[in-house]
Write an enzyme that holds these catalytic residues in place. Structure first.
Site, PDB file in Angstrom:
ATOM      1  N   HIS A  61      -4.568  -2.034  -5.548  1.00  0.00           N
ATOM      2  CA  HIS A  61      -3.979  -0.762  -5.936  1.00  0.00           C
ATOM      3  C   HIS A  61      -5.123   0.198  -6.142  1.00  0.00           C
ATOM      4  CE1 HIS A  61      -0.067  -2.250  -6.739  1.00  0.00           C
ATOM      5  NE2 HIS A  61      -0.394  -2.939  -7.791  1.00  0.00           N
ATOM      6  N   ASP A  99       0.823  -1.231   0.000  1.00  0.00           N
ATOM      7  CA  ASP A  99       0.000   0.000   0.000  1.00  0.00           C
ATOM      8  C   ASP A  99       0.848   1.269   0.000  1.00  0.00           C
ATOM      9  OD1 ASP A  99      -2.360  -1.564   0.234  1.00  0.00           O
ATOM     10  OD2 ASP A  99      -1.929  -1.779   2.361  1.00  0.00           O
TER      11      ASP A  99
HETATM   12  P1  GDP Z   1      -0.703   0.397  -3.654  1.00  0.00           P
HETATM   13  O1  GDP Z   1      -1.336  -0.919  -3.447  1.00  0.00           O
HETATM   14  O2  GDP Z   1       0.761   0.360  -3.325  1.00  0.00           O
HETATM   15  O3  GDP Z   1      -0.968   1.002  -4.983  1.00  0.00           O
HETATM   16  O4  GDP Z   1      -1.310   1.386  -2.571  1.00  0.00           O
HETATM   17  P2  GDP Z   1      -2.800   1.901  -2.327  1.00  0.00           P
HETATM   18  O5  GDP Z   1      -3.803   1.364  -3.214  1.00  0.00           O
HETATM   19  O6  GDP Z   1      -3.055   1.839  -0.875  1.00  0.00           O
HETATM   20  O7  GDP Z   1      -2.588   3.404  -2.814  1.00  0.00           O
HETATM   21  C1  GDP Z   1      -2.354   4.403  -2.019  1.00  0.00           C
HETATM   22  C2  GDP Z   1      -3.551   5.312  -1.853  1.00  0.00           C
HETATM   23  O8  GDP Z   1      -3.071   6.623  -1.709  1.00  0.00           O
HETATM   24  C3  GDP Z   1      -4.517   5.419  -3.009  1.00  0.00           C
HETATM   25  O9  GDP Z   1      -5.792   5.718  -2.497  1.00  0.00           O
HETATM   26  C4  GDP Z   1      -3.988   6.559  -3.837  1.00  0.00           C
HETATM   27  O10 GDP Z   1      -4.948   7.216  -4.625  1.00  0.00           O
HETATM   28  C5  GDP Z   1      -3.502   7.463  -2.768  1.00  0.00           C
HETATM   29  N1  GDP Z   1      -2.328   8.228  -3.121  1.00  0.00           N
HETATM   30  C6  GDP Z   1      -1.275   7.829  -3.875  1.00  0.00           C
HETATM   31  N2  GDP Z   1      -0.349   8.788  -3.917  1.00  0.00           N
HETATM   32  C7  GDP Z   1      -0.821   9.810  -3.138  1.00  0.00           C
HETATM   33  C8  GDP Z   1      -0.295  11.084  -2.750  1.00  0.00           C
HETATM   34  O11 GDP Z   1       0.803  11.470  -3.111  1.00  0.00           O
HETATM   35  N3  GDP Z   1      -1.061  11.834  -1.903  1.00  0.00           N
HETATM   36  C9  GDP Z   1      -2.276  11.447  -1.458  1.00  0.00           C
HETATM   37  N4  GDP Z   1      -2.947  12.249  -0.630  1.00  0.00           N
HETATM   38  N5  GDP Z   1      -2.808  10.260  -1.807  1.00  0.00           N
HETATM   39  C10 GDP Z   1      -2.080   9.455  -2.639  1.00  0.00           C
END
Ligand code: GDP
Length: 424
Positions: free
Chosen positions: A41, A13
């Protein structure tokens, strides 16, 4: 051509999905090489917000070939649902653009049942499984007791194979767990309903990858979860049941000889973790709640609140090494804007001694965090688009992390949108 991988450095995440979505512009093929639908994701783009569990994140760019490699646990039921959701939002899924390896094994209904039965047996000693059947699936794969996607193309053989597997699996279901037995007809009818529709997408994807490489196309390997959840090098036994390391990408995608030049490790500006197990940097109470809210840290798959804490430099350095990361994308820096001061976990104290080294998993249970406090910036940075737009304290924070983990931070993201990213 220079192929790349995008991998998680921590517990998962970290925001890998948004990085793949962003970087697919530079690649022709995106391959998932391990894991199943047990994590997610989140990708935000002009078509909407998508929680992807199995589909590769390059799916939104029609010119990109997206592949589920042989190392992936293909959960047909969830995959079909996800494909329908994505298509309903106007993202076409053609067999020329989305492919499933003929050597990828299928998650069967009994894998999910066994996951739930085992967690129930363990009761308060449970591992916090997402109950998607991933551990029983990979155990069966190692025992050579799974059905590969390609077998769907040979119905006579499939029936025989299912018959043998049912006979064997019923021993565990009924004699070990006292659960009801299943039948060949039940499994075949499940396969007809959920696996048959996937047939047009099943290919020799190893060949597709080799040909793409020969034609000078660029391939991006996409991981699920992070280094600390890797089956071999993670926080055993609180790991996943597959290898989330970049080093496994060549095998899990069916292209063992491929050379991956760029390994982009994704690190979040703070820490989060889903499920059980040691999490040394963990915050509790109001401190945790404030960070969880600021970062919207609730599971993409389960909606459950994630455990949160400050960035853990000990674990992150270990993750960078394990992944062989050549560059870092630091995500969600904007989330920390509310803090007056920002703690980072610098070292662990274990049995009275301080260490920079990530310890053997058993010792994590006794590790306490030793924090350093850095100044906050206390202003909204979500509109920053260049390095120089960032306030000095935010730059200093990034530079501090870069030095501590000894890997260049190339990207800094300040919001979930595609363009909310700073390239250094
Ligand atoms: P993954 O499985 O590694 O892709 O992680 P997640 O699905 O948990 O993604 C991270 C979350 O944070 C998602 O809801 C993204 O839209 C959000 N997100 C990603 N980058 C950023 C950022 O730079 N700032 C903020 N506020 N949210 C982000």
């Amino acid at each position: 051509m220079a192929h790349g991988a995008i991998v998680g450095i921590n517990w998962g995440d970290e925001g890998k999905g948004r990085m793949v979505d962003l970087l697919t512009e530079q690649y022709d093929v995106v391959v998932r090489y391990q894991g199943g639908g047990n994590a997610g994701h989140t990708v935000v783009n002009d078509k909407g917000t998508f929680a992807l569990h199995l589909l590769p994140s390059g799916i939104f760019r029609p010119e990109v070939i997206n592949i589920l490699g042989n190392g992936v646990a293909v959960d047909c039921e969830n995959l079909l649902k996800e494909m329908q959701e994505v298509e309903q939002k106007g993202v076409p899924l053609e067999p020329s653009h989305f492919m499933i390896s003929e050597r990828a094994s299928l998650v069967l209904p009994w894998h999910r049942d066994l996951d739930a039965l085992e967690e129930a047996r363990l009761a308060d000693r449970k591992f916090g499984s997402t109950k998607q059947g991933i551990a029983p699936f990979y155990a069966d794969k190692a025992a050579k007791k799974t059905i590969m996607a390609g077998e769907l193309l040979y119905p006579e053989h499939l029936r025989n194979h299912v018959e043998q597997l049912v006979e064997w699996k019923n021993l565990t279901l009924t004699k070990v767990y006292g659960a009801p037995a299943t039948t060949t007809e039940e499994v075949l009818s499940w396969l007809k309903q959920y696996a048959e529709p996937l047939k047009p997408y099943i290919r020799n994807t190893a060949k597709v990858l080799r040909e793409a490489d020969r034609a000078g196309k660029k391939i991006l390997f996409e991981a699920q979860l992070g280094a600390l959840r890797d089956l071999d090098l993670g926080i055993h036994p609180y790991t996943t049941s597959s290898n989330s390391l970049a080093a496994y990408a060549p095998v899990g995608s069916g292209f063992p000889a491929v050379h991956i030049k760029d390994v982009l490790g994704v690190v979040k500006a703070y820490s989060s973790c889903v499920g059980e197990g040691p999490f040394t940097c963990e915050w509790f109470g109001d401190q945790a709640e404030a960070l969880r809210k600021a970062g919207n840290e609730y599971g993409a798959k389960t909606g459950r609140p994630r455990r949160v804490g400050p960035i853990d430099l000990v674990a992150t350095r270990y993750g960078v090494d394990a992944q062989g990361a050549t560059a870092i994308a630091l995500t969600k820096l904007d989330v920390l804007s509310y803090l007056d001061e920002i703690p980072v976990v610098e070292r662990y104290r274990i049995h009275g001694d301080e260490t920079n080294e990530f310890p053997f998993p058993e010792l994590l249970n006794d590790a306490e965090p030793v924090e350093t406090i850095l100044p906050g910036w206390k202003q909204d940075i979500s509109g920053c688009r260049t390095w120089d737009d960032l306030p000095q304290a935010a730059k200093d924070y990034v530079l501090y992390l870069e030095k501590a983990i000894d890997c260049p931070i190339r990207y800094v993201s300040v919001g979930p949108e595609r363009e909310a990213i700073i390239l250094r």
